[in-house]
Scaffold this active site. Structure first.
Site, PDB file in Angstrom:
ATOM      1  N   GLY A 269      -1.770  -7.215   3.554  1.00  0.00           N
ATOM      2  CA  GLY A 269      -1.169  -5.938   3.694  1.00  0.00           C
ATOM      3  C   GLY A 269      -0.294  -5.810   4.936  1.00  0.00           C
ATOM      4  O   GLY A 269       0.837  -5.973   4.876  1.00  0.00           O
ATOM      5  N   GLY A 270      -0.775  -5.546   6.184  1.00  0.00           N
ATOM      6  CA  GLY A 270       0.093  -5.196   7.319  1.00  0.00           C
ATOM      7  C   GLY A 270       1.250  -6.194   7.541  1.00  0.00           C
ATOM      8  O   GLY A 270       2.349  -6.010   7.723  1.00  0.00           O
TER       9      GLY A 270
ATOM     10  N   LYS B  67       0.810  -1.264   0.152  1.00  0.00           N
ATOM     11  CA  LYS B  67       0.117   0.028   0.122  1.00  0.00           C
ATOM     12  C   LYS B  67       0.905   1.315   0.047  1.00  0.00           C
ATOM     13  O   LYS B  67       2.005   1.136  -0.706  1.00  0.00           O
ATOM     14  CB  LYS B  67      -0.868  -0.151   1.173  1.00  0.00           C
ATOM     15  CG  LYS B  67      -1.776  -1.299   1.089  1.00  0.00           C
ATOM     16  CD  LYS B  67      -2.896  -1.383   2.268  1.00  0.00           C
ATOM     17  CE  LYS B  67      -3.681  -2.540   2.300  1.00  0.00           C
ATOM     18  NZ  LYS B  67      -4.732  -2.705   2.887  1.00  0.00           N
TER      19      LYS B  67
ATOM     20  N   HIS C 211      -8.534  -2.965  -5.977  1.00  0.00           N
ATOM     21  CA  HIS C 211      -8.470  -3.241  -4.522  1.00  0.00           C
ATOM     22  C   HIS C 211      -9.743  -2.203  -3.948  1.00  0.00           C
ATOM     23  O   HIS C 211      -9.938  -1.308  -4.397  1.00  0.00           O
ATOM     24  CB  HIS C 211      -7.157  -2.724  -4.093  1.00  0.00           C
ATOM     25  CG  HIS C 211      -6.898  -2.893  -2.513  1.00  0.00           C
ATOM     26  ND1 HIS C 211      -7.451  -2.086  -1.644  1.00  0.00           N
ATOM     27  CD2 HIS C 211      -6.252  -3.981  -2.018  1.00  0.00           C
ATOM     28  CE1 HIS C 211      -7.228  -2.810  -0.401  1.00  0.00           C
ATOM     29  NE2 HIS C 211      -6.552  -4.003  -0.665  1.00  0.00           N
TER      30      HIS C 211
HETATM   31  P1  13P Z   1      -4.174  -6.472   5.582  1.00  0.00           P
HETATM   32  O1  13P Z   1      -3.700  -7.621   5.676  1.00  0.00           O
HETATM   33  O2  13P Z   1      -3.384  -5.290   6.355  1.00  0.00           O
HETATM   34  O3  13P Z   1      -5.701  -6.533   6.178  1.00  0.00           O
HETATM   35  O4  13P Z   1      -4.677  -5.962   4.208  1.00  0.00           O
HETATM   36  C1  13P Z   1      -5.159  -6.852   3.308  1.00  0.00           C
HETATM   37  C2  13P Z   1      -5.249  -6.096   2.090  1.00  0.00           C
HETATM   38  O5  13P Z   1      -5.981  -5.117   1.888  1.00  0.00           O
HETATM   39  C3  13P Z   1      -4.311  -6.541   1.160  1.00  0.00           C
HETATM   40  O6  13P Z   1      -4.583  -5.851  -0.182  1.00  0.00           O
END
Ligand code: 13P
Length: 253
Positions: A236-237, A11, A97
């Site tokens: 993501g995280g 992101k 997304h």
């Molecule tokens: P998280 O893993 O931070 O929940 O984010 C998921 C995501 O949006 C991956 O594209």
């Protein structure tokens, strides 16, 4: 066996130096990849070339852009075209997304255009779908996701959709720490595969990798990825933490 993929979505996080350090640390850990197991780093646009150079020579590791323009070229200040991505040898683009759908008003029709341009230039989309909490609470998530797929993908030919990559990301599970249960993930992934099979046949549907996204972490990846229709994750995280992402990679089937 269809491809099992651990895709990182950074992101709008990390400086280039932090991203490079993250990859250095990850490469020092022991993870196991093969033809069927792949890692993809979805990095911010300015780092694509540098990260692509950094992973050069690493088998089954690729980079992805997080978006692309729905126009081919022209006076669209600030936009990045698929042709530009191709010119710097980027193989994947994350499309649709939920953050782009919500904050930048991306529609299913616009995403269909992006998908088409990707095919024209030979880039592979990682196509995101998924419902909000209110849709989940109303119990209409299956038809909602089906509509997203139909409007953005169902004009594709059998040849184009073979080996495609879809990421199911329930919005209520993104960045909330609230993961879908492995049963909820499997149920939706099976539904998506059924919808694809109805249109393109079982053989083709079986080649399509369907990733789960939404609070995937080291502690839950094995259980979620172990479901028969879950072919890895879009993360993501936890993809920003080398120790976490290594466990996630090693949780692929
Ligand atoms: P998280 O893993 O931070 O929940 O984010 C998921 C995501 O949006 C991956 O594209």
């Amino acid at each position: 066996m269809r491809k099992q993929i651990a895709a990182a979505n950074w992101k709008m996080n990390l400086t280039l130096q932090q991203g490079e350090q993250l990859i250095d640390e990850l490469f020092k850990t022991s993870y196991s990849l093969n033809e069927n197991r792949q890692v993809v780093f979805g990095t911010p646009f300015p780092y694509l070339t540098a990260i692509n150079a950094k992973i050069a020579g690493k088998a089954n590791v690729s980079v992805a852009a997080q978006n692309c323009s729905d126009k081919k070229s022209g006076a669209y200040t600030g936009e990045t075209s698929v042709e530009m991505l191709k010119s710097i040898a980027i193989p994947y683009v994350i499309l649709g997304h939920s953050e782009r759908r919500e904050y930048f008003n991306e529609s299913n029709v616009q995403l269909a255009q992006k998908v088409d341009i990707c095919f024209e230039y030979g880039l592979k989309p990682i196509f995101c779908c998924g419902e909000s909490l209110s849709i989940r609470e109303a119990g209409t998530q299956n038809s909602f996701v089906e509509e997203q797929l139909k409007e953005s993908l169902f004009h594709l030919t059998t040849e184009q959709i073979t080996g495609f990559v879809i990421a199911y990301e329930p919005i209520w599970a993104i960045g909330t720490g609230k993961t879908a249960t492995s049963e909820q993930a499997q149920e939706m992934h099976a539904h998506i595969r059924k919808v694809l099979a109805a249109k393109y046949g079982n053989g083709v549907a079986d080649t399509i990798s369907i990733l789960y996204g939404g609070s995937v972490k080291a502690a839950n990846a094995k259980e979620i990825f172990g479901q028969p229709d879950v072919d890895g994750g879009l993360v993501g995280g936890a993809s920003l933490i080398p120790a976490e992402f290594t466990v996630i990679i090693n949780s692929l089937k």
